[in-house]
Design an enzyme around this catalytic site. Structure first.
Site, short mmCIF file in Angstrom:
data_model
loop_
_atom_site.label_atom_id
_atom_site.label_comp_id
_atom_site.label_asym_id
_atom_site.label_seq_id
_atom_site.Cartn_x
_atom_site.Cartn_y
_atom_site.Cartn_z
CB SER A 100 -0.67 0.08 1.17
OG SER A 100 -1.58 1.17 1.47
CE1 TYR A 154 -4.84 -1.99 4.77
CE2 TYR A 154 -3.51 0.06 4.41
CZ TYR A 154 -3.98 -1.09 4.17
OH TYR A 154 -4.25 -1.07 2.62
P1 NAD Z 1 -11.45 -6.29 -0.61
O1 NAD Z 1 -12.19 -6.05 0.44
O2 NAD Z 1 -12.25 -5.87 -1.66
O3 NAD Z 1 -11.07 -7.94 -0.80
C1 NAD Z 1 -10.20 -8.36 0.31
C2 NAD Z 1 -10.11 -9.77 -0.04
O4 NAD Z 1 -9.28 -10.57 1.01
C3 NAD Z 1 -11.71 -10.52 -0.17
O5 NAD Z 1 -11.43 -11.49 -1.20
C4 NAD Z 1 -11.62 -11.22 1.17
O6 NAD Z 1 -12.53 -12.15 1.16
C5 NAD Z 1 -10.26 -11.62 1.46
N1 NAD Z 1 -9.89 -11.71 2.94
C6 NAD Z 1 -10.27 -11.06 4.18
N2 NAD Z 1 -10.01 -11.77 5.06
C7 NAD Z 1 -9.54 -12.77 4.67
C8 NAD Z 1 -8.90 -14.18 5.40
N3 NAD Z 1 -8.77 -14.11 6.81
N4 NAD Z 1 -8.69 -15.16 4.87
C9 NAD Z 1 -8.76 -15.43 3.49
N5 NAD Z 1 -9.18 -14.13 2.72
C10 NAD Z 1 -9.61 -13.03 3.42
O7 NAD Z 1 -10.09 -5.36 -0.55
P2 NAD Z 1 -8.98 -4.71 -1.55
O8 NAD Z 1 -9.43 -3.02 -1.15
O9 NAD Z 1 -9.08 -5.26 -2.98
O10 NAD Z 1 -7.63 -5.05 -0.69
C11 NAD Z 1 -6.90 -6.21 -1.35
C12 NAD Z 1 -5.55 -5.59 -0.79
O11 NAD Z 1 -5.00 -4.29 -1.57
C13 NAD Z 1 -5.42 -5.54 0.78
O12 NAD Z 1 -4.02 -6.12 1.02
C14 NAD Z 1 -5.33 -4.15 0.92
O13 NAD Z 1 -4.66 -3.68 2.31
C15 NAD Z 1 -4.45 -3.71 -0.47
N6 NAD Z 1 -4.61 -2.16 -0.74
C16 NAD Z 1 -6.11 -1.74 -0.99
C17 NAD Z 1 -6.25 -0.48 -1.34
C18 NAD Z 1 -7.43 0.30 -1.55
O14 NAD Z 1 -7.56 1.38 -1.65
N7 NAD Z 1 -8.40 -0.63 -1.77
C19 NAD Z 1 -5.04 0.51 -1.38
C20 NAD Z 1 -3.84 -0.14 -1.06
C21 NAD Z 1 -3.78 -1.41 -0.98
#
Ligand code: NAD
Length: 259
Positions: free
Chosen positions: A141, A154
């Site tokens: 991130s 986080y």
């Molecule tokens: P999201 O909530 O859309 O997806 C998260 C995924 O993780 C889902 O498939 C969920 O089922 C899975 N998950 C959650 N807990 C779990 C567990 N205990 N076991 C197995 N799977 C589990 O979120 P996203 O925004 O797509 O985030 C994905 C990654 O990207 C994360 O690591 C997040 O920190 C990172 N990220 C997101 C953003 C953003 O703005 N959305 C920015 C930077 C980094």
């Protein structure tokens, strides 16, 4: 990428799902993982495999449970004849001032955002080493490089996964394996949508102000990063032209961390 096999954790939603779609389109067999409605996951598997002529498996492994993580990796290795690409993407968020941050949330965030990657990597690496080829991508991130208030767990895990990325890159540098971190800014996914009300509460402002004055304020482009942009960057990193890119943090954050 034909005949390569990939595990993408947390690929039932958001960024992980976009990456799974890009990898399947490029011809990779895919191990999906994450929570969600079982019928929807079944149709996703069917769609990915039929559209792209690849195998699409699903593991419901909970990223807080090391034994389930190991089983997911071993199942992928046995079913596909190896694990070539590992994308550590599963992640959760909780927003609260540190004195009010629930200890159980802290523990869950450390387990899912950081420790899970330790478990997947240590189990997948022997399979990559056997073939002298591998790609590990950790979805970190902008918060791996900069902090924001109210996100203690986080930010700690995202800084941590960058450290893990560098160590793994050094340990595998002569094995044909690369390990990199992608550092996105804000992407409109359920994870971000879910934190808008928490941010409003923690900061004492409206949800609209959170979007305009906190989220988009962070990004000089004033736009969310697109899911496809992260999928495409992942494709580049697994390609042959990225063979010398290892141990690095690649920002895709609309200029956030340039400030
Ligand atoms: P999201 O909530 O859309 O997806 C998260 C995924 O993780 C889902 O498939 C969920 O089922 C899975 N998950 C959650 N807990 C779990 C567990 N205990 N076991 C197995 N799977 C589990 O979120 P996203 O925004 O797509 O985030 C994905 C990654 O990207 C994360 O690591 C997040 O920190 C990172 N990220 C997101 C953003 C953003 O703005 N959305 C920015 C930077 C980094």
């Amino acid at each position: 990428m034909k005949k390569k096999s990939a595990i993408i954790t947390g690929s039932t939603s958001g960024i992980g799902l976009s990456i799974a779609r890009h990898l399947a389109k490029a011809g990779c067999n895919i191990m999906l993982n994450g929570f969600g409605d079982r019928d929807e996951i079944d149709s996703l598997q069917k769609e990915l495999s039929e559209k792209n002529q690849v195998k699409a498996l699903y593991s419901d492994a909970d990223m807080t449970v090391p034994e389930q993580i190991n089983t997911m990796v071993q199942t992928a290795a046995e079913s596909f004849g190896g694990v070539d690409i590992l994308v550590n993407n599963a992640g959760i968020q909780h927003v609260a001032p540190i004195e009010e941050f629930p200890a159980e949330k802290w523990n869950a965030i450390i387990a899912i955002n950081l420790s899970a990657a330790f478990h997947t990597i240590r189990t997948a690496l022997p399979h990559m080493k056997k073939k002298k080829w591998g790609r590990i991508i950790n979805i970190a991130s902008a918060h791996a490089l900069a902090a924001s208030p109210f996100k203690s767990a986080y930010v700690a895990t995202k800084h941590g996964i960058l450290g893990l990325t560098k160590v793994v890159a050094l340990e595998t540098a002569q094995e044909g394996i690369t390990c990199n971190a992608i550092c996105p800014g804000y992407v409109k996914t359920p994870l971000v949508e879910g934190q808008i009300s928490d941010q409003a509460k923690a900061r004492g402002i409206s949800e609209e102000s959170v979007v305009q004055d906190v989220i988009l304020e962070a990004q000089p482009t004033k736009k969310f990063v697109e899911l496809d942009e992260i999928g495409a960057l992942t494709l580049f990193l697994i390609g042959d032209y990225a063979a010398s890119i290892t141990g690095t943090a690649i920002s895709i954050d609309g200029g956030w961390t340039a400030k």
